[in-house]
Enzyme design. Structure first.
Site, short mmCIF file in Angstrom:
data_model
loop_
_atom_site.label_atom_id
_atom_site.label_comp_id
_atom_site.label_asym_id
_atom_site.label_seq_id
_atom_site.Cartn_x
_atom_site.Cartn_y
_atom_site.Cartn_z
N ARG A 1 45.51 47.39 53.77
CA ARG A 1 44.94 47.82 52.40
C ARG A 1 44.02 46.77 51.91
O ARG A 1 42.70 47.00 51.69
CB ARG A 1 46.09 48.15 51.52
CG ARG A 1 45.66 49.19 50.11
CD ARG A 1 44.99 48.20 49.02
NE ARG A 1 45.73 47.33 48.48
CZ ARG A 1 45.42 46.39 47.80
NH1 ARG A 1 44.12 46.51 47.20
NH2 ARG A 1 46.27 45.35 47.19
N ASP A 2 44.49 45.73 51.32
CA ASP A 2 43.90 44.65 50.62
C ASP A 2 42.65 44.08 51.37
O ASP A 2 41.46 43.99 51.16
CB ASP A 2 44.54 43.42 50.07
CG ASP A 2 44.19 42.73 49.17
OD1 ASP A 2 42.79 42.69 49.05
OD2 ASP A 2 44.78 41.94 48.61
N HIS B 1 50.98 36.06 45.25
CA HIS B 1 49.93 36.63 46.01
C HIS B 1 48.81 35.45 45.82
O HIS B 1 47.88 35.65 44.74
CB HIS B 1 49.53 37.68 45.50
CG HIS B 1 48.36 38.46 46.14
ND1 HIS B 1 48.69 39.87 46.83
CD2 HIS B 1 47.25 38.32 46.43
CE1 HIS B 1 47.28 40.23 47.43
NE2 HIS B 1 46.60 39.04 46.99
N HIS C 1 45.03 33.32 47.15
CA HIS C 1 44.07 33.54 47.87
C HIS C 1 43.50 32.27 48.10
O HIS C 1 43.86 31.13 47.59
CB HIS C 1 42.97 34.25 47.05
CG HIS C 1 43.14 35.51 46.90
ND1 HIS C 1 41.95 36.52 46.95
CD2 HIS C 1 44.12 36.41 46.67
CE1 HIS C 1 42.41 37.71 46.40
NE2 HIS C 1 43.55 37.64 46.69
N CYS D 1 38.72 39.34 46.41
CA CYS D 1 38.55 40.34 45.40
C CYS D 1 37.14 40.79 45.36
O CYS D 1 36.15 40.04 45.68
CB CYS D 1 38.47 39.69 43.97
SG CYS D 1 38.29 40.51 42.47
N ASN E 1 42.73 36.60 51.36
CA ASN E 1 44.06 36.10 51.06
C ASN E 1 44.48 35.03 51.85
O ASN E 1 43.82 34.62 52.98
CB ASN E 1 45.17 37.55 51.18
CG ASN E 1 44.71 38.48 50.46
OD1 ASN E 1 45.09 38.77 49.21
ND2 ASN E 1 43.71 39.44 51.02
#
Length: 316
Positions: free
Chosen positions: A13-14, A207, A209, A240, A249
């Site tokens: 997803r991300d 979470h 990055h 992002c 990430n």
């Protein structure tokens, strides 16, 4: 320090949603199934967003229905609003968890979803209430928890206030996102030590990055503060999409490699995970940011020979 951690793989997803070139549905399904076979126990498969907003995820429903995922893997999807939840509920038999999100800074929230924090909170509280009533486990994710590219420092008190609202609405887990890689280890250790006191009974998820190369250092700081739940993306995919330069990430394979070397259990087969990341690299046709995808696992056997291309050993 903790003895075992839980990892939610968010790459499908991300990671995928930030790729500019369309990834074929067959490739997505194959990569998801490879990830599901690594031993990972949490897998964020997709998001039910408008196709005109994120065209890459226009095939979300097909991907979710086609992917063969073992029952022991908790499948999560991101739902941006009540319409997204309605779509998710049509696939209730395939989904275990839903994630909602908003930012801790007004500027980032408006750039990201064109809403104020108050407006976003009102929306996600409705989603959390309905999802909880449907028996779905809920996570709330707070972006820019450690800093905002538009506003700079973010007051932790504001972050914890939002987290408390999410908890009260039904979130049993809150993820704190270092959305543009602004966190540092001292900050992370202090933040999560305070979060343990502010949010008792809530599963706290980190979470990070790797925008400025501090992702794994921040993981260590979170571990030292007692955090045992993390989100990461294979191949270091993602980032992002709002401000420029906000790269991916932390790579799941880099995270698992470090934890393995520290004796912290993940339940994930690093070799299979690396294979999935290398397959993603082949599908995308470009080098990915992960280190372990190149170097491979640490070799503790004496007489190890230098690495060749893509982490393969040269013959002696």
């Amino acid at each position: 320090m903790v003895e075992a951690v839980k990892i939610r793989e968010v790459g499908p997803r991300d990671g995928f949603q930030n790729e500019p070139e369309r990834i074929a549905t067959d490739d997505k399904v194959r990569l998801i199934e490879m990830l599901a076979a690594t031993g990972v126990r949490r897998l964020e498969v997709t998001s039910f967003v408008r196709p005109d907003v994120i065209p890459q995820l226009a095939d979300a429903e097909e991907v979710l229905e086609r992917a063969r995922i073992p029952e022991e893997v908790a499948v999560s999807v991101l739902v941006p609003n009540e319409r997204g939840l309605e779509t998710a509920l049509r696939h209730r038999d395939k989904i275990d968890e839903v994630n909602v999100f908003l930012s801790a800074s007004e500027s980032h929230n408006r750039h990201n979803v064109n809403r104020s924090i108050a407006e976003s909170l009102a929306g996600v509280e409705k989603v959390l209430g309905r999802a909880t009533a449907e028996g779905l486990r809920c996570e709330g994710v707070i972006s820019t928890s450690f800093g905002c590219p538009y506003e700079g420092d973010v007051d932790p008190a504001r972050v914890f206030e939002i987290a408390g609202r999410l908890r009260d609405a039904g979130a049993v887990e809150v993820g704190f996102g270092d959305t543009t890689g602004m966190a540092n280890p001292f900050q992370v250790r202090e933040f999560f030590s305070r979060a343990q006191e502010e949010l008792p009974g809530v599963e706290l998820t980190a979470h990070f990055h790797n925008t400025r190369g501090q992702g794994l250092a921040n993981v260590l700081a979170a571990l030292e503060a007692g955090v045992d739940s993390f989100e990461s993306s294979f191949g270091e995919l993602g980032g992002c999409p709002v401000p420029p330069g906000a790269t991916g990430n932390i790579a799941t394979e880099d995270l698992v490699s470090m934890l393995d070397e520290m004796g912290i259990a993940t339940g994930i087969d690093l070799g299979k995970l690396i294979a999935a990341a290398r397959e993603a690299q082949a599908v995308l046709g470009r080098p990915l940011g992960s280190h372990t995808i190149v170097a491979g696992p640490v070799d503790h056997h004496p007489g190890a020979v230098p690495f060749g291309p893509q982490g393969t050993k040269r013959n002696s």
